[in-house]
Structure formats: C-alpha cells, structure tokens
Design a protein around this motif. Sequence first.
Motif, mmCIF file in Angstrom:
data_model
loop_
_atom_site.group_PDB
_atom_site.id
_atom_site.type_symbol
_atom_site.label_atom_id
_atom_site.label_comp_id
_atom_site.label_asym_id
_atom_site.label_seq_id
_atom_site.Cartn_x
_atom_site.Cartn_y
_atom_site.Cartn_z
ATOM 1 N N TYR A 20 0.656 -1.294 -0.161
ATOM 2 C CA TYR A 20 -0.185 -0.072 0.052
ATOM 3 C C TYR A 20 0.913 1.397 0.146
ATOM 4 O O TYR A 20 0.599 2.089 0.507
ATOM 5 C CB TYR A 20 -0.871 -0.105 1.169
ATOM 6 C CG TYR A 20 -1.904 -1.257 1.367
ATOM 7 C CD1 TYR A 20 -2.729 -1.526 0.552
ATOM 8 C CD2 TYR A 20 -1.439 -2.419 2.233
ATOM 9 C CE1 TYR A 20 -4.075 -2.498 0.310
ATOM 10 C CE2 TYR A 20 -2.351 -3.256 2.298
ATOM 11 C CZ TYR A 20 -3.441 -3.519 1.414
ATOM 12 O OH TYR A 20 -4.458 -4.520 1.362
ATOM 13 N N GLY A 21 1.901 1.249 -0.756
ATOM 14 C CA GLY A 21 2.871 2.337 -0.572
ATOM 15 C C GLY A 21 2.406 3.590 -1.093
ATOM 16 O O GLY A 21 2.413 4.829 -0.454
ATOM 17 N N ASP A 22 1.819 3.455 -2.224
ATOM 18 C CA ASP A 22 0.986 4.933 -2.611
ATOM 19 C C ASP A 22 0.391 5.567 -1.649
ATOM 20 O O ASP A 22 0.134 6.657 -1.602
ATOM 21 C CB ASP A 22 0.364 4.457 -4.222
ATOM 22 C CG ASP A 22 1.379 4.008 -5.036
ATOM 23 O OD1 ASP A 22 2.404 4.292 -5.093
ATOM 24 O OD2 ASP A 22 0.852 3.379 -6.148
ATOM 25 N N ALA A 23 -0.895 4.863 -0.895
ATOM 26 C CA ALA A 23 -1.456 5.315 0.006
ATOM 27 C C ALA A 23 -1.129 5.833 1.012
ATOM 28 O O ALA A 23 -1.369 6.781 1.612
ATOM 29 C CB ALA A 23 -2.562 4.236 0.313
ATOM 30 N N VAL A 24 0.252 5.233 1.495
ATOM 31 C CA VAL A 24 0.831 5.600 2.675
ATOM 32 C C VAL A 24 1.619 6.977 2.441
ATOM 33 O O VAL A 24 1.791 7.659 3.181
ATOM 34 C CB VAL A 24 1.857 4.406 3.107
ATOM 35 C CG1 VAL A 24 2.952 4.952 4.079
ATOM 36 C CG2 VAL A 24 1.171 3.129 3.640
ATOM 37 N N ASP A 25 2.254 6.925 1.121
ATOM 38 C CA ASP A 25 2.854 8.132 0.910
ATOM 39 C C ASP A 25 1.853 9.679 0.676
ATOM 40 O O ASP A 25 2.513 10.557 1.020
ATOM 41 C CB ASP A 25 3.465 8.018 -0.713
ATOM 42 C CG ASP A 25 4.834 6.983 -0.517
ATOM 43 O OD1 ASP A 25 5.385 6.803 0.494
ATOM 44 O OD2 ASP A 25 5.112 6.352 -1.768
ATOM 45 N N SER A 26 0.847 9.240 0.097
ATOM 46 C CA SER A 26 -0.138 10.151 -0.020
ATOM 47 C C SER A 26 -0.593 10.694 1.477
ATOM 48 O O SER A 26 -0.855 12.015 1.652
ATOM 49 C CB SER A 26 -1.501 10.041 -0.569
ATOM 50 O OG SER A 26 -2.085 8.817 0.162
ATOM 51 N N VAL A 27 -0.686 9.983 2.433
ATOM 52 C CA VAL A 27 -0.891 10.432 3.554
ATOM 53 C C VAL A 27 0.192 11.227 4.608
ATOM 54 O O VAL A 27 0.258 12.160 5.141
ATOM 55 C CB VAL A 27 -1.477 9.255 4.653
ATOM 56 C CG1 VAL A 27 -1.707 9.710 6.086
ATOM 57 C CG2 VAL A 27 -2.904 8.752 4.072
ATOM 58 N N LEU A 28 1.352 10.235 4.763
ATOM 59 C CA LEU A 28 2.517 10.585 5.511
ATOM 60 C C LEU A 28 3.476 11.809 4.672
ATOM 61 O O LEU A 28 3.938 12.660 5.595
ATOM 62 C CB LEU A 28 3.409 9.483 5.598
ATOM 63 C CG LEU A 28 3.051 8.523 6.422
ATOM 64 C CD1 LEU A 28 4.135 7.519 7.128
ATOM 65 C CD2 LEU A 28 2.781 9.156 8.039
#
Length: 271
Positions: free
Chosen positions: A229-237
């Motif tokens: 879920y790297g893309d989603a984590v990057d968008s949040v963090l």
Amino acid sequence: MTVFPPPSRGPPPLDGPAHRSHQKVRISLRLLLLAALCLASCSASRAPEGINDPFEGMNRRFHAFNAGLDQKVVKPATSGMGGSKAAPGEGRGIGGTMLQGVGNFGANISLPGKVVNHLLQGKPEPAIKNTFRFLVNTTLGFGGVLDPAGKDFALPEQGTDFGETLAVWGVPEGPYLELPLVGPTTTRDGLGKVVDIAIDPMRQWLNRDQYLIGMATRVASKVSQRAQYGDAVDSVLHDSADSYTQTRLIYLQHRRHKLGQEEEAIDPYAD
C-alpha cells in the motif's frame, strides 16, 4: 569407610522447563487481570465522541520521528516491490515474493493469540476459523509461508487483538496516542498491544530465540504491507498538508468502524 548422606527428597528444582512455562502463564494471567482492572475502573467515564487528543504536542513529535523513519529507511527498503496497485506477491520480483512469504509466516504465528482474544470476547466461531487456518497453513503451507487456507479453503484471517477484547468488555477508548515505531493507537489499544505479547501462546510453545525470530517476521509482515500500500501511505505521510491530523483521522475512523462503533464523520481540522 566413607558414609555418604542419603539423597535429598525435597521438592523438585524450580528452574526446570515445566516450572518456567507455568511461571510465564501465571505472569501473563496477572498482567491480563491487572490491565482489565485498571481500565475497567475508568469505564464509567467514557471519552467524548470525536477526537480526544490531550497529548497532541508529544504525539506530533513522535509522528515526525515515525514519518522521518519511514521516509529514510522503510520506504527505500520497500521500493521496487510494488505499490498499492500490485496484488500481494505479484509484480514485486523475487525480493517482494520472499517478503510476502515472510509476512505470511509472521501472520500465521500470530493466529493463536487471535484465537485467545476471540474466546475472551465470547466469539467461538472466528476462534474456530482461525484455529483451522493455523493448522492448514502450518501443515500444508510449509509453516505458514504459503496461504492455502485462504486460497483453497476459504479461511481468511479473522483479525482481532486485546484492544478489541477490552472494547467488548466495555473499557473506554481513552486518549489518542502516537508512539515511536508503533504508530497511531489509543491508551486502550496501546495497553492491548502489551497484553497481546504477554498472553501470546507462542511464548509458551517456543524458546526465546524462536520467539524473537517469530516477532521479527511479524515486523517483516508490516513491512510487506507498507510495500503493498505504498502509494496510499505516501499520500498520507508525505504528500498531505498535515500528515498528523490525517493519520489520526484515518486511524480513529478505521478502528471505530472495525469495532462497530457508528458515528458521524470526523473533521480533522475542526480544532
């Protein structure tokens, strides 16, 4: 002639494996009882609805540490293993496939603890399903590296933890916390994580080295999820204007939804 004293017939030594195992069980039960008593004592004063974050200053410092660690260590380590569009074990190369296998193994050895929590919650059905999942993956899945229970027997993992057990018992959520390395949680769920370690049946079945290896594979399981879920984590963090409020909002809404606590949507910028 030398006379030897008769052999002692006192109690057996208290340092054998059986004694140590029983001692661990007693300590675990005491921790469980202490946690339940401490949190149940404040169950009458439930936290207000919405966001309860009296430690926001400290939480933000820990959040900055966690985000920096992710940016400098975790994200580079998982780069090239596939993003949120990649299915588990697909499109990640050999390293990603190996990481998925390690993650499967770590998730598998966590199942006995989930069985205990389901039983403490009075939910025998998910406890039975997790038991069969554990047996199938341990035997047919090469110790849990593969997941035939989920793919061939329609036995997905029935997730739970001691924080959910406390919620079922009526213990309030408590203030929001973000802890170094652990990430977002609440006082109830944070204590639940500690008790989960204490009551984990694997602590009784494995020696210390084996148990530490098992804990390491659970960490690798989380790393595997970061890759998936790297893309989603990057968008949040790393891409949001205020990653702390976004992380807090997502965690609380997801956790409360999982516990079946229906509530109105939270505005992260209300305060």
